[in-house]
Write a protein that holds these residues in place. Sequence first.
Motif, PDB file in Angstrom:
ATOM      1  N   ILE A  86      60.022   6.127 -25.082  1.00 23.34           N
ATOM      2  CA  ILE A  86      60.767   7.033 -24.389  1.00 23.34           C
ATOM      3  C   ILE A  86      60.925   7.406 -22.564  1.00 23.34           C
ATOM      4  N   THR A  87      59.489   6.997 -22.647  1.00 19.04           N
ATOM      5  CA  THR A  87      59.319   7.610 -20.879  1.00 19.04           C
ATOM      6  C   THR A  87      59.506   6.141 -20.180  1.00 19.04           C
ATOM      7  N   GLU A  88      59.217   5.209 -20.918  1.00 20.58           N
ATOM      8  CA  GLU A  88      58.949   3.602 -19.989  1.00 20.58           C
ATOM      9  C   GLU A  88      60.950   3.259 -20.028  1.00 20.58           C
ATOM     10  N   LEU A  89      61.564   3.938 -21.786  1.00 18.15           N
ATOM     11  CA  LEU A  89      63.239   3.482 -21.084  1.00 18.15           C
ATOM     12  C   LEU A  89      63.997   3.947 -20.175  1.00 18.15           C
ATOM     13  N   ILE A  90      63.241   5.170 -20.348  1.00 16.32           N
ATOM     14  CA  ILE A  90      64.301   6.198 -19.144  1.00 16.32           C
ATOM     15  C   ILE A  90      64.150   5.886 -17.386  1.00 16.32           C
ATOM     16  N   SER A  91      62.535   5.869 -17.789  1.00 14.93           N
ATOM     17  CA  SER A  91      61.917   5.663 -16.148  1.00 14.93           C
ATOM     18  C   SER A  91      62.461   4.028 -15.831  1.00 14.93           C
ATOM     19  N   ALA A  92      62.407   3.300 -16.869  1.00 19.99           N
ATOM     20  CA  ALA A  92      62.955   1.968 -16.684  1.00 19.99           C
ATOM     21  C   ALA A  92      64.589   1.654 -16.038  1.00 19.99           C
ATOM     22  N   TRP A  93      65.522   2.429 -16.748  1.00 20.88           N
ATOM     23  CA  TRP A  93      66.729   2.304 -16.288  1.00 20.88           C
ATOM     24  C   TRP A  93      67.282   3.042 -14.877  1.00 20.88           C
ATOM     25  N   ALA A  94      66.202   5.196 -14.744  1.00 24.63           N
ATOM     26  CA  ALA A  94      66.387   5.300 -13.618  1.00 24.63           C
ATOM     27  C   ALA A  94      65.441   4.495 -12.247  1.00 24.63           C
ATOM     28  N   ALA A  95      64.795   3.853 -12.628  1.00 32.19           N
ATOM     29  CA  ALA A  95      64.333   2.335 -10.741  1.00 32.19           C
ATOM     30  C   ALA A  95      65.786   1.351 -10.983  1.00 32.19           C
ATOM     31  N   TYR A  96      65.226   1.237 -11.695  1.00 33.56           N
ATOM     32  CA  TYR A  96      66.840   0.479 -11.507  1.00 33.56           C
ATOM     33  C   TYR A  96      68.487   0.376 -11.331  1.00 33.56           C
ATOM     34  N   GLY A  97      68.017   1.862 -11.205  1.00 31.72           N
ATOM     35  CA  GLY A  97      69.375   2.888 -10.883  1.00 31.72           C
ATOM     36  C   GLY A  97      69.169   2.386  -9.426  1.00 31.72           C
ATOM     37  N   LEU A  98      67.976   3.591  -9.371  1.00 28.66           N
ATOM     38  CA  LEU A  98      68.184   3.508  -7.567  1.00 28.66           C
ATOM     39  C   LEU A  98      67.727   2.826  -7.092  1.00 28.66           C
ATOM     40  N   ILE A 146      59.731  16.382 -26.087  1.00 26.08           N
ATOM     41  CA  ILE A 146      60.452  16.865 -24.520  1.00 26.08           C
ATOM     42  C   ILE A 146      59.010  17.161 -23.980  1.00 26.08           C
ATOM     43  N   LEU A 147      58.016  17.973 -23.772  1.00 26.42           N
ATOM     44  CA  LEU A 147      57.910  17.559 -22.644  1.00 26.42           C
ATOM     45  C   LEU A 147      56.653  16.606 -22.537  1.00 26.42           C
ATOM     46  N   TYR A 148      55.692  15.786 -22.900  1.00 26.96           N
ATOM     47  CA  TYR A 148      55.141  15.005 -23.062  1.00 26.96           C
ATOM     48  C   TYR A 148      56.053  13.961 -22.221  1.00 26.96           C
ATOM     49  N   THR A 149      57.671  13.803 -22.687  1.00 23.68           N
ATOM     50  CA  THR A 149      58.321  12.548 -21.805  1.00 23.68           C
ATOM     51  C   THR A 149      58.467  13.294 -20.330  1.00 23.68           C
ATOM     52  N   ALA A 150      59.283  14.117 -20.743  1.00 20.41           N
ATOM     53  CA  ALA A 150      59.951  14.549 -18.941  1.00 20.41           C
ATOM     54  C   ALA A 150      58.759  15.151 -17.503  1.00 20.41           C
ATOM     55  N   PHE A 151      57.654  15.189 -18.615  1.00 19.21           N
ATOM     56  CA  PHE A 151      57.032  15.308 -17.294  1.00 19.21           C
ATOM     57  C   PHE A 151      55.900  14.688 -16.909  1.00 19.21           C
ATOM     58  N   ARG A 152      56.137  12.871 -17.855  1.00 14.62           N
ATOM     59  CA  ARG A 152      56.132  11.724 -17.303  1.00 14.62           C
ATOM     60  C   ARG A 152      56.725  10.685 -16.954  1.00 14.62           C
ATOM     61  N   ILE A 153      58.188  11.404 -16.744  1.00 11.92           N
ATOM     62  CA  ILE A 153      59.281  10.015 -15.855  1.00 11.92           C
ATOM     63  C   ILE A 153      59.060  10.537 -14.551  1.00 11.92           C
ATOM     64  N   PRO A 154      58.722  10.947 -13.660  1.00 17.27           N
ATOM     65  CA  PRO A 154      58.668  11.022 -12.007  1.00 17.27           C
ATOM     66  C   PRO A 154      57.647  10.105 -11.990  1.00 17.27           C
ATOM     67  N   PHE A 155      56.770  10.418 -12.463  1.00 13.30           N
ATOM     68  CA  PHE A 155      55.849   9.141 -11.973  1.00 13.30           C
ATOM     69  C   PHE A 155      55.923   7.933 -12.522  1.00 13.30           C
ATOM     70  N   THR A 156      56.680   7.463 -13.814  1.00 10.53           N
ATOM     71  CA  THR A 156      56.501   5.848 -14.222  1.00 10.53           C
ATOM     72  C   THR A 156      57.816   5.657 -13.545  1.00 10.53           C
ATOM     73  N   VAL A 157      58.831   6.599 -12.728  1.00  9.77           N
ATOM     74  CA  VAL A 157      60.061   5.760 -12.136  1.00  9.77           C
ATOM     75  C   VAL A 157      59.304   5.729 -10.401  1.00  9.77           C
ATOM     76  N   PHE A 158      58.366   6.509  -9.821  1.00  7.00           N
ATOM     77  CA  PHE A 158      57.949   5.996  -8.677  1.00  7.00           C
ATOM     78  C   PHE A 158      57.151   4.652  -8.542  1.00  7.00           C
ATOM     79  N   MET A 160      57.555   2.161 -10.995  1.00  8.68           N
ATOM     80  CA  MET A 160      58.582   1.318 -11.399  1.00  8.68           C
ATOM     81  C   MET A 160      59.542   1.442 -10.145  1.00  8.68           C
ATOM     82  N   ARG A 161      59.501   1.839  -9.530  1.00 12.22           N
ATOM     83  CA  ARG A 161      60.341   2.247  -7.856  1.00 12.22           C
ATOM     84  C   ARG A 161      59.913   1.603  -6.698  1.00 12.22           C
ATOM     85  N   ALA A 162      59.001   1.415  -6.713  1.00 10.44           N
ATOM     86  CA  ALA A 162      58.059   1.117  -5.364  1.00 10.44           C
ATOM     87  C   ALA A 162      58.684  -0.842  -6.049  1.00 10.44           C
TER      88      ALA A 162
END
Length: 278
Positions: A86-98, A146-158, A160-162
């Motif tokens: 879940i973290t990978e899917l959400i983060s990849a989509w977020a990084a793509y959008g950003l 929920i906790l494991y996913t939410a707290f890993r998304i910011p770092f993963t987006v960071f 992937m965005r880079a």
Amino acid sequence: MVALARLGRGVRVVLVWALLVALAVVVLYPLLWMVTNALKTNAELFGNPFALPAQWLWQNFAKAWTQGVGDFVFTSVSLTVLATLITELISAWAAYGLTRVNIPLNRTFTVIVLAGLMLAPTVALIPLVKLFQAWGLYDTFFGLLILYTAFRIPFTVFLMRAYMLDLPREVDEAASIDGASRAATFWRIILPMSMPIVATTIVLNVLQNWNEYLFAMIFTSGTGVETLPVGLADMMSKNGTQYPVVFAGMVMAALPMVILFFVCQRYFVRGLAGGVGK
């Protein structure tokens, strides 16, 4: 001069190999020590903890498994796999959008997402406990997910965005000319091109989720939702005199992560260098 240069290169090679061997001993010795002590009796462990066992007691692993490690492993595997996916899917989509989509307040959303890196889990514990108790998520598998996913998304987006920032934008334009939608461009072009950083973040997230202790300890109460780190700590308190059995459980907890890292180390280093070094 040539002889001195060759001698200097030889000395450097010897020093490098000596350093690598020393590092290997420092890293591998605790693991080997844990394995050997998992195969001993209590008397052998306390009598000479640094010697090889007189008799290899493989049944200690079976005892650890039947005393709860099997259930802990199932919970940890399920939680780790689902949270990482879940973290990978959400983060990849977020990084793509950003990085690839012109949306209003793009920079603001980026700052908000990355601000999650500043939030220490310990700061949010009390309000999260009250919130989860009010919503009926306390001491549940879904609450931990929920906790494991939410707290890993910011770092993963960071990360992937880079990485995605340096992907050529010409591929998006070519896909648009060919009639590909945003979703098709993401799934068929951008995501495959980002596989090195995806592999890196998968390894990092799996390691974090597998070894996470704070949330698993505070948000569970030993009713069948215990993860492996919490379960091993609980097993140690219940079997304080059976240290070889506890060591056997620790070996089973560490072995999957060791194998994962050695299998994925090439992709891990490549993706991390691409995501942070660009």
